[in-house]
Write a protein that holds these residues in place. Structure first.
Motif, short mmCIF file in Angstrom:
data_model
loop_
_atom_site.label_atom_id
_atom_site.label_comp_id
_atom_site.label_asym_id
_atom_site.label_seq_id
_atom_site.Cartn_x
_atom_site.Cartn_y
_atom_site.Cartn_z
N ASP A 1 19.67 -0.87 7.64
CA ASP A 1 18.22 -0.96 7.59
C ASP A 1 17.65 0.42 7.26
O ASP A 1 18.20 1.44 7.66
CB ASP A 1 17.66 -1.43 8.93
N LEU A 2 16.52 0.43 6.56
CA LEU A 2 15.87 1.69 6.18
C LEU A 2 14.42 1.65 6.62
O LEU A 2 13.68 0.73 6.27
CB LEU A 2 15.94 1.91 4.66
N THR A 3 14.03 2.66 7.38
CA THR A 3 12.66 2.72 7.89
C THR A 3 12.13 4.14 7.82
O THR A 3 12.81 5.09 8.21
CB THR A 3 12.60 2.22 9.35
N VAL A 4 10.91 4.26 7.30
CA VAL A 4 10.24 5.57 7.18
C VAL A 4 8.79 5.39 7.64
O VAL A 4 8.13 4.40 7.30
CB VAL A 4 10.26 6.07 5.72
N VAL A 5 8.29 6.35 8.41
CA VAL A 5 6.89 6.36 8.79
C VAL A 5 6.40 7.80 8.67
O VAL A 5 7.14 8.75 8.94
CB VAL A 5 6.69 5.81 10.22
N CYS A 6 5.16 7.94 8.21
CA CYS A 6 4.66 9.31 7.99
C CYS A 6 3.18 9.42 8.31
O CYS A 6 2.45 8.42 8.37
CB CYS A 6 4.90 9.74 6.54
N ALA A 7 2.75 10.65 8.53
CA ALA A 7 1.35 10.99 8.71
C ALA A 7 1.08 12.22 7.86
O ALA A 7 1.84 13.19 7.89
CB ALA A 7 1.03 11.26 10.18
N LEU A 8 -0.01 12.17 7.09
CA LEU A 8 -0.33 13.24 6.16
C LEU A 8 -1.78 13.66 6.31
O LEU A 8 -2.66 12.82 6.55
CB LEU A 8 -0.12 12.77 4.70
N THR A 9 -2.03 14.95 6.17
CA THR A 9 -3.42 15.40 6.05
C THR A 9 -3.94 14.92 4.71
O THR A 9 -3.16 14.57 3.80
CB THR A 9 -3.53 16.93 6.15
N ASP A 10 -5.25 14.89 4.54
CA ASP A 10 -5.80 14.30 3.31
C ASP A 10 -5.63 15.19 2.09
O ASP A 10 -5.97 14.80 0.98
CB ASP A 10 -7.28 13.94 3.50
#
Length: 276
Positions: free
Chosen positions: A265-274
């Motif tokens: 299984d492959l899972t990615v989660v991210c948070a980015l400034t604008d």
């Protein structure tokens, strides 16, 4: 703040009729984001449930009492260490509560049937705080002038990626799960202060071959260890900023031919400034 994530069932799991055992969650809190990814143990029959409990627990705990951006380093390190211990404790308590509430035909089910690993992060620029149990990994992104002397309004900005929470090296000790004895003692927690911080990405170990480069790609010796792929991480960040956080391109990346060879299984989660 832009948050996005995707989980894709591995080809080996698909062929064996096994569902995706990963989970992710991201919570936007204005200029702050809390995110988590969990990887269920393939050999445990209820690990998918364990993964979902893990990311929900981590995001709930980490959303509470986040230090201020101007707080001292010792405030941040003390907070993430205490929060990490609470995540492990609350996760196990929730798992035991779920198991006791749902009787199993074959007798009691042990907590390790829900075994999973976890990585979680809190992004509040210029700080990012991490906690991890097991083999998930994390990368941070920074944005700054492209050249050494490039300053001012017209300077070109370049984004870079840095592997700060690496996966275990080959031959490492047996994977530790949230339900493993002594998991709280094996938990890793740390914080980074980076004025150019522009994002954080968490991934399960099945993504390693897709997102990490061998050091030989940059003409470095093998002992350097894996390096984050700028093509993947920086390209993904640019795409998500351009489309406002639509995760479909990320899902396409995780479903492509280059990802299929892992079987996991492959899972990615991210948070980015604008990006401004």
């Amino acid at each position: 703040m832009i948050t996005a994530g995707a989980a894709v069932q591995g080809t080996a799991h698909l062929a064996g009729g096994q569902g995706c055992q990963d989970a992710f969650k991201a919570v936007g809190l204005g200029g702050t984001a809390v995110l988590a990814v969990a990887d269920g143990a393939g050999s445990r029959e209820r690990s998918a449930l364990g993964s979902h409990i893990a990311v929900n627990t981590a995001c709930r705990v980490l959303a509470e009492g986040i230090p201020r951006a101007e707080d001292a380093p010792q405030v941040w390190t003390g907070w993430i260490a205490a929060a990490g211990a609470r995540v492990v404790e609350d996760h196990l308590r929730t798992v035991e509560g779920v198991l006791s509430a749902v009787p199993a035909p074959g007798g009691p089910v042990r907590a390790d049937a829900l075994a999973c690993t976890l990585a979680a992060a809190v992004l509040r620029p210029p700080w990012v705080a991490f906690l991890s149990v097991g083999d998930c990994f994390g990368t941070v992104l920074t944005r700054g002038p492209a050249g050494a002397g490039a300053v001012g309004a017209g300077a070109r900005v370049r984004e870079r990626c840095h592997l700060v929470l690496p996966p275990p090296v080959p031959g490492a000790a047996e994977t530790v799960f949230l339900s493993s004895p002594g998991a709280a003692l094996r938990l890793r927690s740390f914080v980074l202060w980076e004025p150019m911080l522009s994002g954080v990405v968490l991934a399960t170990d099945g993504c390693a071959s897709l997102t990490l480069d061998h050091p030989s790609v940059r003409e470095l010796p093998p002992e350097t260890g894996p390096l984050p792929s700028e093509r993947f991480f920086c390209g993904l960040a640019a795409t998500l900023r351009a489309n406002g956080g639509d995760a479909e391109p990320l899902r396409a990346l995780l479903s492509g031919p280059g990802a299929a060879r892992t079987g996991d299984d492959l899972t990615v989660v991210c948070a980015l400034t604008d990006g401004r």
